[in-house]
Scaffold this active site. Structure first.
Site, mmCIF file in Angstrom:
data_model
loop_
_atom_site.group_PDB
_atom_site.id
_atom_site.type_symbol
_atom_site.label_atom_id
_atom_site.label_comp_id
_atom_site.label_asym_id
_atom_site.label_seq_id
_atom_site.Cartn_x
_atom_site.Cartn_y
_atom_site.Cartn_z
ATOM 1 N N GLU A 1 5.237 6.788 6.413
ATOM 2 C CA GLU A 1 6.135 5.657 6.233
ATOM 3 C C GLU A 1 5.884 4.595 7.287
ATOM 4 O O GLU A 1 5.539 4.912 8.424
ATOM 5 C CB GLU A 1 7.566 6.199 6.350
ATOM 6 C CG GLU A 1 8.669 5.198 6.282
ATOM 7 C CD GLU A 1 10.024 5.888 6.421
ATOM 8 O OE1 GLU A 1 10.587 6.283 5.390
ATOM 9 O OE2 GLU A 1 10.498 6.042 7.560
ATOM 10 N N TYR B 1 9.242 -2.452 3.559
ATOM 11 C CA TYR B 1 9.234 -0.995 3.670
ATOM 12 C C TYR B 1 8.106 -0.457 2.805
ATOM 13 O O TYR B 1 7.907 -0.893 1.663
ATOM 14 C CB TYR B 1 10.559 -0.393 3.191
ATOM 15 C CG TYR B 1 10.513 1.121 3.158
ATOM 16 C CD1 TYR B 1 10.912 1.861 4.261
ATOM 17 C CD2 TYR B 1 10.020 1.812 2.043
ATOM 18 C CE1 TYR B 1 10.835 3.249 4.257
ATOM 19 C CE2 TYR B 1 9.936 3.189 2.029
ATOM 20 C CZ TYR B 1 10.342 3.904 3.144
ATOM 21 O OH TYR B 1 10.248 5.276 3.140
#
Lengths: 385, 294
Positions: A190, A102
């Site tokens: 993201e 992530y």
């Protein structure tokens, strides 16, 4: 304003962040062309929607032939994901992923700075990771004097435990992402997952970029798109947005208008506390005029779920007489015939009350009393229905 | 005393010739605030309202008038520039009323102020008032009264509501600060609590929070460690559905973080009394003041 995955991936690709090759299509024939163009045995077909959690909702599927790609696309088109209808899909090669990471950048309120967040536990909801396994999340705040320097990326790679052979490219991706965060006035950039593939590449398998609405005045390439995106909202929320009032639809029957976000929120809470169910959040604005109130009343007048309207005004800059005039106009000009419970206090309160009483209405002065009455009227309406 | 502003505060208004700035400059003057100067680039040398001199730059305004606080009404695209100009002119207090300022811009001027040791309130806030002494911002003077209760809030109109209820109950306020609902703000709950804790006039503090973020939780930590004055909290947004923005940019609940229940728990653990309805606030303040004076 949220961008679609394929739009963000275009931006990533143009700015040094590797993404899979892909085609956006909106019909089965397009999916067949995309499948053949990709020239791989297995593809992933991803619904292009702006809501989160589309994987869990069945919006991401696989296909291993042109025919299957067409079939999957046919099924996904028009598919409803949490209230949003799928209008296009992104066809990409199915990646051979050895590890899901992530990487994201957002604003940290408490540190009052951008925060770069990374985790070796990617691919799932990062808020769940934060909740269940907080040590798995590593954060670095951006120093306002330094901005981003490559060492920040290397430090983050080391904290997360990125294998040494990939730490340089991870650091570079982090830097590219921060540059995008600044350039696009992002609320969030993201990649989840940022995929480490079997052949040793780091690829943004998913990509998100939310642009701050307040910055659209200088993010001109997105200004036009922002108004298109309004069509993704429920009809009345869209109308409210066009009118410039803050509106969120809820499930109950008590329509609520307040002035100012905090007071409106507190009004909803109070209605709920006394046993009612709010139908909406509608903030007519802290300094609202007669016109903006009339527009706000118009939005609720159209909502069939709203059984009565509770107007809660503590007037500071707003004036009670303007509110009263708007209510009278809503009845006469908009034909508003739902029951009203009104609370008026503050600036020009007596003038406002006079206008109401001349038109056969009255107002409470305490919001608690008014909220109780609104709940009572709503219940009486339900009992007689 | 009160905190941050009082009778001696000399205010300059950046954007005084604009519609909002002009209107609120007049309101401030009518309230009794010493508005000593206005700044609008290109309008220097004129007079606002027949009496307030307008300057082209903050530096000139400060040199000529001794202004020691600035309040900013300039439109969002120019607000960062205006705030940096005020901070660079060494004004100890800059109050940014302007809403819709891009977060990046707010970060730039807020971090600059921190580095220089200057205080910023806001952006996107109603400003502050020390009732009967001075108001800097857009709060409606009529709902406030001078007294001993400090109020700090993320909201505008909800602050007026609770101040109105305090005033009606005979509980005046020392200073009321609206810190703003944006993600990046110059003065947070903890900063305000620290000032109220030191202030000799303030005997109790009301904290008005809302869903989203963890500012309330941080405030609870601070109260537990440092604050001996009674604190009463009210938190708006218990009915807000997760993920939806309720007016303020910061007011979004994500997961279990930021909920009213979580914030109320932290406050209770810190000995803060949590009001469930706004009208409970004055009752709790009155009873806690009775206890401390007994």
């Amino acid at each position: 304003m949220k961008l679609f995955e394929h739009e963000v991936k275009e931006i990533f690709r143009a700015n040094g962040i590797a993404v899979p090759p892909g085609r956006v299509v909106s019909d089965p024939a397009g999916a067949v062309v995309a499948y053949e163009w990709l020239h791989v045995p297995s593809v992933v077909i991803k619904s292009q929607v702006l809501v989160g959690g589309r994987g869990k909702a069945g919006g991401i599927r696989f296909a291993a032939s042109a025919g299957e790609a067409a079939e999957v696309t046919r099924n996904l088109m028009g598919f409803n994901i949490k209230g949003e209808i799928v209008k296009s899909v992104l066809v990409e090669p199915r990646l051979d992923i050895s590890k899901e990471l992530y990487l994201g950048i957002t604003w940290d309120r408490s540190a009052r700075a951008p925060v770069i967040v990374a985790s070796a536990s990617g691919g799932i909801n990062i808020e769940d990771v934060a909740h269940e396994n907080p040590e798995a999340i590593k954060k670095i705040h951006v120093d306002p004097d330094l901005g981003f320097e490559p060492f920040v990326g290397r430090e983050l790679a080391a904290k997360v435990g990125i294998p040494r052979e990939h730490s340089q490219i991870f650091a570079e991706i982090t830097g590219h992402m921060y540059a995008l965060f600044v350039r696009y006035d992002a609320e969030l950039v993201e990649s989840n997952p940022l995929a480490l593939t079997g052949d040793g590449k780091l690829i943004a398998a998913d990509a998100r970029l939310n642009i701050l609405d307040d910055a659209l005045f200088r993010q001109k390439e997105f200004g036009a798109k922002a108004s298109d995106r309004l069509s993704e909202l429920p009809p009345l929320e869209r109308k409210a947005k066009q009118l410039g009032v803050q509106y969120v639809e809820l499930d109950g029957s008590v329509g609520i208008i307040g002035n100012g976000a905090g007071l409106t929120m507190a009004t909803l809470d109070l209605v709920k506390y006394y046993g009612g169910e709010p139908a909406n959040f509608l903030d007519a604005g802290g300094g609202s005029s007669e016109e903006s109130f009339l527009r706000a009343l118009g939005v609720l007048a159209e909502n069939p779920k709203v059984k009565l309207i509770f107007v809660n005004i503590l007037a500071g800059i707003t004036r009670c007489d303007d509110v009263a005039k708007a209510i009278v106009k809503a009845k006469t000009e908009l034909g508003l015939n739902k029951p009203l419970v009104i609370r008026l206090a503050g600036t020009n309160e007596s003038e406002g009350r006079k206008i109401l009483s001349e038109n056969g209405m009255s107002a409470y002065s305490a919001m608690e009393e008014a909220a109780k009455e609104a709940v009572r009227v709503a219940r009486a309406g339900e009992a007689s229905a | 005393m009160a905190i941050l502003i009082d009778e001696r505060t000399k205010v300059l208004v950046q954007g005084i010739t604009g519609r909002e700035g002009g209107f609120h400059a007049q309101q401030m003057i009518a309230y009794g605030t010493k508005v000593v100067a206005g700044v609008t680039p290109g309008k220097g040398g004129t007079l606002f309202g027949g009496s307030v001199p307008v300057f082209d730059t903050v530096e000139e305004a400060v040199n000529a008038t001794g202004a020691n606080a600035s309040v900013i009404f300039v439109p969002a695209p120019f607000a960062k520039d205006a705030a940096l100009e005020s901070i660079e002119a060494d004004l100890p207090l800059t109050v940014v009323i302007t809403e819709h300022i891009p977060t990046y811009d707010a970060w730039r001027f807020i971090s600059h102020a921190r580095r220089k040791g200057k205080r910023v309130i806001g952006p996107n806030c109603p400003g502050l008032i020390s009732p009967g002494r001075s108001k800097v911002g857009i709060m409606p003077g009529s709902v406030f009264e001078r007294g001993v209760v400090g109020v700090v809030s993320r909201s505008g109109t909800l602050t007026y509501e609770i101040a109105y209820q305090l005033t009606k109950a005979g509980l005046g306020q020392s200073t009321v600060i609206g810190i703003g609902g944006d993600p990046i703000i110059g003065t947070g709950f903890v900063d305000a609590l620290e000032m109220f804790n030191k202030d000799r006039v303030t005997r109790a503090v009301v904290l008005i929070g809302e869903i989203g973020g963890n500012d309330e939780e941080m405030a609870a930590d601070y109260i537990l460690k440092e604050v001996r004055k009674p604190v009463v909290a009210y938190i708006a947004g218990s009915t807000a559905p997760p993920g939806k923005r309720m007016g303020h940019a910061g007011a979004i609940v994500s997961g279990s973080e930021g909920t009213v229940a979580a914030k109320a728990e932290s406050f209770k653990a810190a000995g803060v009394q949590v009001a469930v309805t706004p009208d409970e606030v004055p009752r709790l303040v009155a009873s806690s003041l009775k206890k401390t004076s007994a």
